[in-house]
Design a protein around this motif. Structure first.
Motif, PDB file in Angstrom:
ATOM      1  N   VAL A 227      11.161  81.664  23.328  1.00  0.00           N
ATOM      2  CA  VAL A 227      12.422  81.860  24.045  1.00  0.00           C
ATOM      3  C   VAL A 227      12.168  81.940  25.711  1.00  0.00           C
ATOM      4  CG1 VAL A 227      14.427  83.133  24.662  1.00  0.00           C
ATOM      5  CG2 VAL A 227      13.854  82.778  22.213  1.00  0.00           C
ATOM      6  N   SER A 228      11.282  82.639  26.120  1.00  0.00           N
ATOM      7  CA  SER A 228      10.581  82.670  27.342  1.00  0.00           C
ATOM      8  C   SER A 228      10.184  81.423  27.801  1.00  0.00           C
ATOM      9  CB  SER A 228       9.686  83.927  27.681  1.00  0.00           C
ATOM     10  OG  SER A 228       8.436  83.537  26.983  1.00  0.00           O
ATOM     11  N   GLU A 229       9.503  80.565  26.962  1.00  0.00           N
ATOM     12  CA  GLU A 229       8.989  79.209  27.727  1.00  0.00           C
ATOM     13  C   GLU A 229      10.037  78.466  27.703  1.00  0.00           C
ATOM     14  OE1 GLU A 229       4.619  78.861  25.560  1.00  0.00           O
ATOM     15  OE2 GLU A 229       6.400  78.905  24.087  1.00  0.00           O
ATOM     16  N   ILE A 230      11.035  78.570  26.850  1.00  0.00           N
ATOM     17  CA  ILE A 230      12.437  77.599  27.058  1.00  0.00           C
ATOM     18  C   ILE A 230      13.005  78.051  28.297  1.00  0.00           C
ATOM     19  CG2 ILE A 230      14.509  76.859  26.108  1.00  0.00           C
ATOM     20  CD1 ILE A 230      13.093  77.046  23.035  1.00  0.00           C
ATOM     21  N   ARG A 231      13.291  79.402  28.564  1.00  0.00           N
ATOM     22  CA  ARG A 231      13.728  79.928  29.799  1.00  0.00           C
ATOM     23  C   ARG A 231      12.958  79.303  30.879  1.00  0.00           C
ATOM     24  NH1 ARG A 231      14.256  85.341  27.635  1.00  0.00           N
ATOM     25  NH2 ARG A 231      16.191  85.420  26.575  1.00  0.00           N
ATOM     26  N   GLY A 232      11.782  79.266  30.870  1.00  0.00           N
ATOM     27  CA  GLY A 232      10.923  78.835  31.980  1.00  0.00           C
ATOM     28  C   GLY A 232      11.159  77.382  32.263  1.00  0.00           C
TER      29      GLY A 232
ATOM     30  N   GLY B 161      19.356  66.920  31.744  1.00  0.00           N
ATOM     31  CA  GLY B 161      18.520  66.174  32.526  1.00  0.00           C
ATOM     32  C   GLY B 161      17.112  66.252  32.130  1.00  0.00           C
ATOM     33  N   PHE B 162      16.929  66.684  30.587  1.00  0.00           N
ATOM     34  CA  PHE B 162      15.396  66.419  30.302  1.00  0.00           C
ATOM     35  C   PHE B 162      15.279  65.271  29.909  1.00  0.00           C
ATOM     36  CE2 PHE B 162      16.368  70.980  30.139  1.00  0.00           C
ATOM     37  CZ  PHE B 162      14.993  71.693  30.380  1.00  0.00           C
ATOM     38  N   SER B 163      13.836  64.859  29.837  1.00  0.00           N
ATOM     39  CA  SER B 163      13.366  63.318  29.293  1.00  0.00           C
ATOM     40  C   SER B 163      13.242  63.719  27.936  1.00  0.00           C
ATOM     41  CB  SER B 163      12.102  63.160  29.952  1.00  0.00           C
ATOM     42  OG  SER B 163      11.135  63.889  29.476  1.00  0.00           O
ATOM     43  N   LEU B 164      13.394  62.470  27.002  1.00  0.00           N
ATOM     44  CA  LEU B 164      13.375  62.505  25.716  1.00  0.00           C
ATOM     45  C   LEU B 164      11.915  63.252  25.353  1.00  0.00           C
ATOM     46  CD1 LEU B 164      14.729  58.928  24.773  1.00  0.00           C
ATOM     47  CD2 LEU B 164      15.903  61.502  24.548  1.00  0.00           C
ATOM     48  N   GLU B 165      10.967  63.009  26.417  1.00  0.00           N
ATOM     49  CA  GLU B 165       9.486  63.608  25.849  1.00  0.00           C
ATOM     50  C   GLU B 165       9.496  65.156  25.988  1.00  0.00           C
ATOM     51  OE1 GLU B 165       5.233  63.652  27.749  1.00  0.00           O
ATOM     52  OE2 GLU B 165       6.180  61.729  27.787  1.00  0.00           O
ATOM     53  N   GLN B 166      10.394  65.419  27.094  1.00  0.00           N
ATOM     54  CA  GLN B 166      10.380  67.004  27.475  1.00  0.00           C
ATOM     55  C   GLN B 166      11.229  67.442  26.096  1.00  0.00           C
ATOM     56  OE1 GLN B 166      12.242  66.750  31.107  1.00  0.00           O
ATOM     57  NE2 GLN B 166      10.441  67.567  32.130  1.00  0.00           N
ATOM     58  N   ILE B 167      12.286  66.886  25.597  1.00  0.00           N
ATOM     59  CA  ILE B 167      13.263  67.415  24.515  1.00  0.00           C
ATOM     60  C   ILE B 167      12.321  67.511  23.175  1.00  0.00           C
ATOM     61  CG2 ILE B 167      15.220  66.680  23.078  1.00  0.00           C
ATOM     62  CD1 ILE B 167      16.525  65.424  25.437  1.00  0.00           C
ATOM     63  N   SER B 168      11.488  66.411  22.926  1.00  0.00           N
ATOM     64  CA  SER B 168      10.631  66.655  21.791  1.00  0.00           C
ATOM     65  C   SER B 168       9.623  67.817  22.078  1.00  0.00           C
ATOM     66  CB  SER B 168       9.615  65.111  21.857  1.00  0.00           C
ATOM     67  OG  SER B 168       8.735  65.594  20.813  1.00  0.00           O
ATOM     68  N   GLN B 169       9.219  68.268  22.947  1.00  0.00           N
ATOM     69  CA  GLN B 169       8.605  69.309  23.197  1.00  0.00           C
ATOM     70  C   GLN B 169       9.227  70.656  23.005  1.00  0.00           C
ATOM     71  OE1 GLN B 169       7.084  69.136  27.213  1.00  0.00           O
ATOM     72  NE2 GLN B 169       5.054  68.426  26.322  1.00  0.00           N
ATOM     73  N   LEU B 170      10.395  70.608  23.419  1.00  0.00           N
ATOM     74  CA  LEU B 170      11.577  71.699  23.154  1.00  0.00           C
ATOM     75  C   LEU B 170      11.779  71.932  21.824  1.00  0.00           C
ATOM     76  CD1 LEU B 170      13.765  71.175  26.363  1.00  0.00           C
ATOM     77  CD2 LEU B 170      12.505  73.278  25.962  1.00  0.00           C
TER      78      LEU B 170
ATOM     79  N   LEU C   5      12.967  75.766  35.558  1.00  0.00           N
ATOM     80  CA  LEU C   5      11.770  74.507  36.256  1.00  0.00           C
ATOM     81  C   LEU C   5      13.279  73.203  36.756  1.00  0.00           C
ATOM     82  CD1 LEU C   5       8.538  74.698  34.828  1.00  0.00           C
ATOM     83  CD2 LEU C   5       8.944  75.116  37.211  1.00  0.00           C
ATOM     84  N   LYS C   6      13.801  73.321  35.510  1.00  0.00           N
ATOM     85  CA  LYS C   6      14.909  72.184  35.553  1.00  0.00           C
ATOM     86  C   LYS C   6      15.758  72.181  36.804  1.00  0.00           C
ATOM     87  CE  LYS C   6      15.030  68.664  33.990  1.00  0.00           C
ATOM     88  NZ  LYS C   6      14.782  67.146  34.446  1.00  0.00           N
TER      89      LYS C   6
END
Length: 103
Positions: free
Chosen positions: A75-80, A59-68, A84-85
């Motif tokens: 790893v902790s930021e991705i977990r966060g 369910g991530f947007s393409l913009e969010q995917i670009s950031q990921l 949130l999702k």
């Protein structure tokens, strides 16, 4: 090297989607023929495409995917972001009259 149509078929997405991902910088072709602008992809690009598709399924947007993919997130930021999702999806369920999220 695989033509865009072959790479699309292998990954079960459309060439149109691959062109969009190229335009957005999510997945650039390995090479582009300068004479005819044909895009060619490498099998080594499949893991990145698979990550894009998994994040999209979550369910991530393409913009969010670009950031990921590109911000060298820890790893902790991705977990966060995943937490949130999850919370966002749980709130949508509640709003739609579903059961309250598990506590």
């Amino acid at each position: 090297m695989l033509k865009i149509s072959d790479f699309a078929q292998l990954s079960r997405i459309s060439p149109k989607t691959l062109r969009l991902y190229d335009r957005l910088g999510l997945l650039k072709p390995a090479t582009v023929d300068r004479q005819n602008n044909y895009r060619y992809y490498s099998a080594s690009q499949l893991p990145r495409l698979n990550r894009i598709l998994v994040f999209k399924e979550l369910g991530f947007s393409l913009e969010q995917i670009s950031q990921l993919l590109d911000d060298n997130l820890s790893v902790s930021e991705i977990r966060g972001m995943l937490r949130l999702k999850q919370l966002e999806l749980e709130q949508k369920l509640v709003q739609l009259g579903g059961n309250s999220p598990p506590g």
